[in-house]
Structure formats: C-alpha cells, structure tokens
Design a protein around this motif. Structure first.
Motif, PDB file in Angstrom:
ATOM      1  N   VAL A   1      43.543  36.417  42.584  1.00  0.00           N
ATOM      2  CA  VAL A   1      42.931  35.078  42.550  1.00  0.00           C
ATOM      3  C   VAL A   1      43.072  34.413  43.913  1.00  0.00           C
ATOM      4  O   VAL A   1      42.121  33.810  44.436  1.00  0.00           O
ATOM      5  CB  VAL A   1      43.558  34.223  41.424  1.00  0.00           C
ATOM      6  CG1 VAL A   1      43.128  32.777  41.541  1.00  0.00           C
ATOM      7  CG2 VAL A   1      43.193  34.785  40.066  1.00  0.00           C
ATOM      8  N   ILE A   2      44.267  34.514  44.509  1.00  0.00           N
ATOM      9  CA  ILE A   2      44.477  33.936  45.848  1.00  0.00           C
ATOM     10  C   ILE A   2      43.585  34.635  46.869  1.00  0.00           C
ATOM     11  O   ILE A   2      42.978  33.983  47.735  1.00  0.00           O
ATOM     12  CB  ILE A   2      45.969  34.036  46.243  1.00  0.00           C
ATOM     13  CG1 ILE A   2      46.806  33.118  45.349  1.00  0.00           C
ATOM     14  CG2 ILE A   2      46.175  33.690  47.702  1.00  0.00           C
ATOM     15  CD1 ILE A   2      48.302  33.299  45.510  1.00  0.00           C
TER      16      ILE A   2
ATOM     17  N   TRP B   1      40.632  36.101  46.401  1.00  0.00           N
ATOM     18  CA  TRP B   1      39.254  35.647  46.263  1.00  0.00           C
ATOM     19  C   TRP B   1      39.103  34.173  46.631  1.00  0.00           C
ATOM     20  O   TRP B   1      38.071  33.779  47.169  1.00  0.00           O
ATOM     21  CB  TRP B   1      38.735  35.901  44.856  1.00  0.00           C
ATOM     22  CG  TRP B   1      38.463  37.352  44.609  1.00  0.00           C
ATOM     23  CD1 TRP B   1      39.153  38.175  43.788  1.00  0.00           C
ATOM     24  CD2 TRP B   1      37.456  38.142  45.227  1.00  0.00           C
ATOM     25  NE1 TRP B   1      38.634  39.438  43.848  1.00  0.00           N
ATOM     26  CE2 TRP B   1      37.586  39.453  44.724  1.00  0.00           C
ATOM     27  CE3 TRP B   1      36.461  37.888  46.162  1.00  0.00           C
ATOM     28  CZ2 TRP B   1      36.754  40.495  45.115  1.00  0.00           C
ATOM     29  CZ3 TRP B   1      35.625  38.932  46.545  1.00  0.00           C
ATOM     30  CH2 TRP B   1      35.779  40.207  46.031  1.00  0.00           C
ATOM     31  N   ALA B   2      40.126  33.375  46.365  1.00  0.00           N
ATOM     32  CA  ALA B   2      40.055  31.950  46.701  1.00  0.00           C
ATOM     33  C   ALA B   2      40.062  31.737  48.215  1.00  0.00           C
ATOM     34  O   ALA B   2      39.527  30.746  48.707  1.00  0.00           O
ATOM     35  CB  ALA B   2      41.217  31.202  46.054  1.00  0.00           C
TER      36      ALA B   2
END
Length: 128
Positions: free
Chosen positions: A47-48, A50-51
């Motif tokens: 998630v980090i 892609w963020a």
C-alpha cells in the motif's frame, strides 16, 4: 530521430523480455512478491509502495524524460570535447611555428646599422 530509435529499442527489449519477466512483474504488482525470489512483502508495504509510486510517477513523468535527454546531451558534449581535445593535440600549433620561423630569419639576417658609411667601390685604376 534519435528519440524514436531509443523508444524503438526500449519497446523491442520489453517485447523480447516480456515472456521471461511478465509473471514476476505480475506477482510483484498484485501479490507483493519480490521478483525472482520467494520473499513476499506485507500488504502495508505494498500500500505504501503504491501510495508513493503512483503520484511520484505522475508528477515526475515529464521531468524524468527531460532529465534523461539532458543526460544524453551531456554525454554527447563530453564525447565531443574528447574528440576536440584529440584533434587539438594531433594538429601542430601553427602560431608557435611562425614565431620560431621569424626568430630564425631575424637571427640570420646580417646586422647593419642605418648610419654606417657605405664603402666606396673600388674603381678601376684608369678611372681614378
């Protein structure tokens, strides 16, 4: 024209490498498995990832392209300087040759003062 050639080489390389790495990239992007290893990243790290990556790619899309071509032009300038330096060292310095030639000619000239008396020519005895 060079840009088109580079784009074609990158596209051709991607097409040739796709059968070997497409599954690894798929597993990384969707499952978090590091390519060519058995290590899987936790969901929070993905998630980090892609963020950070998606907005960064959108923001830097144009600047990365400009930076890439700036590196290409700098490499071209360095290569051109190297070529110029080789040419400059290969050709003799003509200015120094002219200076040496003029010094040689000046040193071999007879030294005469402008106010020296000119020797009278020896005339035939019948003319004196």
């Amino acid at each position: 024209m060079r840009k088109l050639g580079i784009y074609l080489v990158i596209t051709l390389g991607a097409i040739l490498l796709a059968p070997f790495v497409i599954d690894q990239l798929f597993f990384f992007f969707f499952l978090g498995k590091i390519p060519f290893t058995n290590i899987s990243l936790p969901a929070i790290l993905m998630v980090i990832f892609w963020a950070i990556i998606v907005p960064l790619a959108i923001i830097l899309r144009k600047s990365l392209s400009a930076l890439f071509w700036e590196f290409i032009s700098i490499a071209g300038e360095i290569a051109q300087r190297r070529i110029n330096r080789k040419i400059r060292y290969f050709t003799p310095n003509q200015k120094s040759e002219l200076i040496l030639l003029s010094i040689y000619l000046l040193s071999n000239m007879e030294k005469s003062e402008p106010y020296d008396e000119i020797e009278s020519q020896k005339l035939a005895p019948s003319m004196t």
